[in-house]
Design an enzyme around this catalytic site. Structure first.
Site, mmCIF file in Angstrom:
data_model
loop_
_atom_site.group_PDB
_atom_site.id
_atom_site.type_symbol
_atom_site.label_atom_id
_atom_site.label_comp_id
_atom_site.label_asym_id
_atom_site.label_seq_id
_atom_site.Cartn_x
_atom_site.Cartn_y
_atom_site.Cartn_z
ATOM 1 N N CYS A 1 0.840 -1.195 0.000
ATOM 2 C CA CYS A 1 0.000 0.000 0.000
ATOM 3 C C CYS A 1 0.877 1.248 0.000
ATOM 4 O O CYS A 1 1.536 1.548 1.004
ATOM 5 C CB CYS A 1 -0.919 0.012 1.225
ATOM 6 S SG CYS A 1 -2.009 1.462 1.282
ATOM 7 N N PRO A 2 0.910 1.985 -1.108
ATOM 8 C CA PRO A 2 1.742 3.200 -1.140
ATOM 9 C C PRO A 2 1.227 4.286 -0.207
ATOM 10 O O PRO A 2 1.977 5.184 0.168
ATOM 11 C CB PRO A 2 1.655 3.642 -2.613
ATOM 12 C CG PRO A 2 0.371 3.055 -3.108
ATOM 13 C CD PRO A 2 0.204 1.771 -2.376
#
Length: 752
Positions: free
Chosen positions: A488-489
């Site tokens: 998850c950026p």
């Protein structure tokens, strides 16, 4: 030219019978074998001429060895029709063990060795032993047996000067390379930098072959990047000749490769790249390792990479404030122009002054980009900070009297979001540490060899660990992550077994917080709604128009928050459906890929480098094995954010639009067609091995395995990092050693 020389030598050294299928080998005589072509001196092939007289008994015996016909071989040997000590034709001297080895007939190899077959017997053709023949095709199980039970000598060289390590590298089977390094090179039976008669080490050959996996493995075992062959070529020179970017990246990043080193004819890597037309790939590799296109080190403006990360993380907060400030106080056109210039300048500055300091932390095969930095996490947290500032300084003094309960709820949710965000950023997603004990690694490899599962699906070549079910190697952590879901950026971390529940609480809190903020903002705008002269066209003449007119900055922050709610909602839908179906996002993606290959009738490739003989491969007749095959546990090259099809595709993938559409369509049912001309059918074709029913799947996810703890504690707490224990089908399992799934009702389970 370099290329002509390379191609000529490559054809001489590596031309073999790889184009012949197993059936054709079974039907051919020994004289048809052309394992390798060498004879560099006179240019003639070493394949022996067709014998004038073919012994029909030996011909039948060799055919049986090729086909793995153990019964026939036993009958001929035990009835003394064939003497195991002279089971070859006089001219070629290709024994039955040679034929069994090159056709991966492990049971036959075992029998022949038990009967006294010589595992070091040399055929007239190149003087190759059965070990050489098996290694050339990457047959690790046969190689293992010949070394451990046949007393085969790994140091023996054929007439080309190739030993076991050279041939393992030439096979391009990373599992055989891995085996030889752990069982032969590391104990000191072979030198990793041993060279052939032309001075080429295994690393030189791997670099020319463009075999990035082998190059990486050899570098881990200390292979020298400075050794040159007879022409003065280093491994990096050969990597540049081939033009394989990953090979050059690993060689350069190793730190010891010298790209200014010159060959015997005075050519450095830059000249070779120009001649071979691989300049673009070479310069990309230099950038990956922190060098400019001319080979000089990129200047680092931050002494510590952590400082560069903080700068990247905090930049969006400043930019968001400036952009919304400009739109709030100057004309729209000028604000748009100034904002565009500001964003482009910020991007340029980050790439020039910050990104070089982050390159050393890049363990991915892809070049470092801002999308793989804390930038996106900074975008989210910068937005969260501005929402917090606007609420405390603008909304709170008014709405606390109008909506006291909602205000208190929002403060509580806001605090939770801040806390959960930083907990997620620094959380352990469930990493499995690399194995460093060589004896333990050898034991694990031996165990996998016994059950026919020594491949990249079951053994991690990066961390040297046996891979449990549902895990994935993460380039972000350079570790295996247990029950891996996705990278998850927005939180700059992987989501896995240990932080997945916390991630869900975080996303749900964000969604609830945005709804509360929008409600409080509208309540605040309502105070300006008494002015009858306010009109905003498409916004009408109510609260939205009043907010846009009298508190434009607050209005813009609210709109920005609503946009964040879009991807949060998509993510929540995806996650809840996947939890209910008992599948992770990673497993769902792999299942789709597997089905796509089958439906398109693509030719199956040996993507896991599995060369297990037929007798070690499960026949797949049990229900458990069928479920095992449906559980996608392959090694992939995903590295966080995919580049997508252009920038629009990248943005859509980052907020999860394509995944959500596909997921809903697959799991809720859509019209599909298996293949061309097949009747379309409805419903998902994905068989999820870990789907134990909606109710059970939800309980497995949300409850810890500590059945003695209170229910509220089991709901709120996550899995302990020290145990990696969790529920699966209502049973407590240890994910770090999960090699078999709990059985469904009426099923005996299955192993991996």
């Amino acid at each position: 030219m370099v290329e002509g020389q390379v191609v000529e030598e490559r054809e001489e050294l590596l031309n073999d019978v790889s184009d012949q299928g197993s059936v054709s080998r079974e039907q051919s005589a020994a004289s048809s074998l052309q394992l390798l072509i060498s004879d560099h001196e006179d240019g003639k092939t070493d394949a022996p001429e067709e014998p004038e007289i073919v012994d029909p008994v030996l011909s039948k015996y060799h055919t049986a060895c090729q086909a793995g016909d153990l019964a026939t071989v036993k009958q001929m040997i035990e009835s003394h029709v064939v003497d195991i000590g002279s089971d070859f034709m006089s001219e070629e001297k290709v024994t039955g063990l040679h034929w069994a080895a090159i056709n991966n007939r492990l049971k036959l190899v075992e029998y022949l060795i038990s009967q006294g077959a010589d595992s070091n017997a040399r055929a007239s053709h190149l003087g190759a032993t059965p070990l050489h023949w098996a290694a050339r095709y990457g047959y690790v199980y046969v190689v293992d047996y010949l070394l451990n039970h046949g007393d085969a000598d790994p140091a023996l060289c054929d007439e080309q000067g190739f030993n076991l390590l050279h041939l393992a590298v030439n096979s391009s089977n990373i599992m055989l390379v891995c085996y030889v390094l752990f069982f032969v090179v590391q104990p000191g039976r072979l030198d990793i930098d041993c060279a052939d008669p032309h001075g080429r080490t295994s690393l030189l050959w791997a670099a020319y072959q463009g075999d990035a996996l082998t190059v990486t493995m050899l570098l881990k075992f200390g292979a020298s990047t400075k050794i040159t062959d007879d022409n003065g070529f280093t491994p990096l020179h050969w990597g540049v000749v081939k033009g394989q970017p990953q090979v050059m990246k690993y060689l350069i990043k190793d730190g010891s490769a010298d790209f200014f080193s010159k060959t015997n004819d005075g050519k450095d890597c830059f000249i070779v790249a120009k001649e071979m037309k691989t300049t673009y790939a070479f310069k990309e590799s230099l950038q990956y390792a922190g060098f400019s296109p001319d080979g000089t080190a990129l200047r680092k403006y931050f002494k510590h990479d952590q400082h560069a990360k903080v700068a990247t993380f905090m930049t969006p907060f400043v930019v968001i404030g400036l952009v919304f400030g400009m739109f709030s106080h100057i004309h729209f056109i000028f604000a748009l122009l100034c904002s565009s210039v500001l964003i482009l300048a910020t991007n340029k500055c980050l790439n020039m002054f910050v990104l070089p300091s982050l390159i050393s932390q890049n363990s991915s095969i892809h070049n470092m980009t801002l999308l793989k930095s804390p930038l996106m996490a900074g975008v989210f947290y910068g937005s969260l900070l501005w929402v917090s500032i606007v609420f405390l300084l603008v909304l709170f003094p008014t709405v606390i009297f109008e909506e006291p309960m909602l205000s208190i709820l929002f403060v509580a949710v806001l605090g939770c979001v801040h806390l959960l965000f930083f907990q997620l950023v620094y959380s352990d997603p469930g990493v499995l540490e690399p194995e460093t004990d060589f004896n333990e690694i050898r034991n694990k490899i031996s165990e996998l060899l016994k059950i026919g599962k020594f491949d990249t699906k079951n053994f991690c070549i990066e961390t040297w660990q046996r891979k449990p079910l549902r895990c994935k190697f993460s380039s972000f952590h350079s570790r295996l992550v247990l029950r891996f879901d996705h990278y998850c950026p927005w939180v700059y971390n992987d989501v896995g077994l240990l932080n997945h529940k916390k991630f869900m609480y975080y996303v749900m809190s964000v969604g609830l917080g945005i709804v509360c903020f929008v409600k409080l903002s509208m309540e605040f705008f309502d105070a300006f709604d008494d002015d009858d002269d306010v009109a905003c066209g498409f916004l009408g003449d109510d609260e939205l128009c009043a907010g846009f007119t009298y508190s434009k900055f607050t209005f813009l922050i609210m709109v920005w928050a609503v946009l964040q709610l879009c991807w949060v909602s998509i993510l929540l839908v995806m996650q809840w459906i996947q939890i209910a179906k008992g599948i992770t996002n990673y497993e769902f993606d792999l299942a789709l890929q597997q089905r796509k290959r089958k439906s398109s009738q693509q030719q199956q490739i040996n993507e896991h480098f599995n060369t297990a003989p037929d007798e070690l491969v499960d026949d797949g007749s049990s229900a458990g094995t069928a479920r095992a095959e449906s559980l996608a546990n392959a090694e992939t090259t995903f590295d966080g954010v995919s580049e997508g099809n252009g920038r629009a595709g990248t943005c859509l993938k980052m907020i999860g639009v394509p995944q959500c559409v596909t997921l809903v369509g697959e799991l809720l049912g859509k019209t599909q067609s298996n293949s061309a001309g097949a009747e379309p059918r409805r419903g998902s074709s994905l068989h999820i091995a870990t789907d134990y029913g909606v109710s059970r799947n939800i309980q497995d996810f949300w409850l810890t395995s500590d059945t003695g703890a209170p229910l509220w504690q089991r709901l709120l707490y996550s899995t302990s990092s020290s145990s990696s224990r969790a529920l699966l089908n209502g049973e407590e399992v240890v994910y770090s050693t999960l090699y078999e799934l709990p059985a469904r009702q009426g099923d005996n389970g299955y192993s991996v």
